[in-house]
Design an enzyme around this catalytic site. Structure first.
Site, PDB file in Angstrom:
ATOM      1  N   LEU A   1      12.067 -19.741  -5.485  1.00  0.00           N
ATOM      2  CA  LEU A   1      10.646 -18.907  -4.578  1.00  0.00           C
ATOM      3  C   LEU A   1       9.751 -19.470  -6.119  1.00  0.00           C
ATOM      4  CD1 LEU A   1      10.108 -16.491  -2.519  1.00  0.00           C
ATOM      5  CD2 LEU A   1      10.544 -15.340  -4.043  1.00  0.00           C
TER       6      LEU A   1
ATOM      7  N   HIS B   1       2.859   4.073  -8.775  1.00  0.00           N
ATOM      8  CA  HIS B   1       2.687   2.022  -9.078  1.00  0.00           C
ATOM      9  C   HIS B   1       4.215   1.733 -10.163  1.00  0.00           C
ATOM     10  CE1 HIS B   1      -0.959   2.321  -7.873  1.00  0.00           C
ATOM     11  NE2 HIS B   1      -1.813   2.931  -8.550  1.00  0.00           N
TER      12      HIS B   1
ATOM     13  N   ASP C   1       0.784  -0.894  -0.098  1.00  0.00           N
ATOM     14  CA  ASP C   1       0.339   0.266   0.478  1.00  0.00           C
ATOM     15  C   ASP C   1       0.764   1.306   0.018  1.00  0.00           C
ATOM     16  OD1 ASP C   1      -2.572   1.356   0.305  1.00  0.00           O
ATOM     17  OD2 ASP C   1      -2.982   0.992   2.227  1.00  0.00           O
TER      18      ASP C   1
END
Ligand code: FPP
Length: 253
Positions: free
Chosen positions: A140, A46, A29
């Site tokens: 991962l 963003h 956020d």
């Protein structure tokens, strides 16, 4: 020496490698605040947030995590202005394509969780290609939550379980937590041990509602574009001080 090793050395930190979280989930956020605070359009926040996604994914890899789930777009984010939604969709698609070489270099497998059939067709195609291309990587798992809603995920899984029961494939009493988990978007991943939220809000925002039942929470005021591997290490250090009880009584050490 890798970036993470350098940070650990500079800070004199010795991480307990036995007590590492296997799966970290992050509510990223603060991109909008980061941009507007600099007089920039929100979309640039963003773009900057994507650079943090890159850095943190590779730090998670160096730290030896099994999975990193990142909340990139919620089912509620469609309510944002169309230009912002379009910019986010285009950014996510481009990012996915651009990251393929680095995913192969670092043995990362891409996974996507969410209601994908509602996404633009070109993004759906990219998701299918990149998840297939990286499917043999064994390190991962970077799990991007896109058009993701926790209630929606649970509802879809419940419908699926009901279908199986109506078709006589399973008795209702055989629908266990394990069976149900296997019907969620996140099937195959362990539940997150640690949930991080950046930019200070104290809520879970419809994220992984089933999976975070016993996750440890860590919130920072730092905005996502400013979040660094050193912050990730701080969160893990704090996690390692916690006693996870899973509802049991734990004897004092
Ligand atoms: C929340 O910040 C962030 C989002 C809704 C989008 C997250 C997307 C990225 C980090 C970039 C792209 C991701 C990938 C995987 C390439 P906000 O806009 O709600 O911030 P605000 O609360 O300050 O307005």
């Amino acid at each position: 020496m890798t970036g993470v090793e350098q940070i650990l050395k500079d800070k004199g930190i010795i991480l307990n490698r036995e007590g590492m979280p296997r799966h970290i989930a992050i509510i990223m956020d603060g991109n909008g605040r980061w941009a507007t605070g600099r007089g920039m359009p929100r979309a640039l926040g963003h773009t900057q947030g994507y650079l943090t996604v890159r850095t943190i994914s590779h730090a998670a890899c160096e730290l030896g995590l099994d999975a990193l789930t990142l909340y990139a777009f919620s089912t509620e984010n469609w309510r944002r202005p169309k230009e912002e939604v379009d910019a986010l969709m285009a950014l996510i698609e481009k990012a996915m394509r651009d990251e393929v070489p680095s995913y192969h270099r670092d043995n990362i497998r891409l996974m996507v969780s969410g209601c994908l059939q509602e996404l633009p067709q070109s993004l759906q195609n990219t998701i299918a290609e990149v998840t297939r291309e990286t499917s043999k990587n064994t390190g991962l798992v970077v799990n991007l939550a896109i058009n993701y809603g926790g209630r929606r995920e649970i509802l879809e899984a419940a419908r699926e379980a009901a279908k199986h029961a109506c078709a006589g494939e399973i008795e209702p009493a055989e629908i266990t937590e394990e069976y149900f988990s296997g019907l969620l978007y996140t099937r195959g991943l362990p539940d997150p041990d640690l949930l991080i939220r950046t930019a200070g809000e104290l809520r879970v925002s419809n994220f992984l509602l089933w999976q975070i039942a016993y996750s440890e929470l860590w919130v920072t005021e730092t905005l996502w574009p400013d979040f660094e591997p050193a912050d990730l290490i701080d969160a893990i250090m704090d996690y390692q001080k916690r006693t996870r009880k899973f509802g049991k009584v734990v004897q004092a050490k």
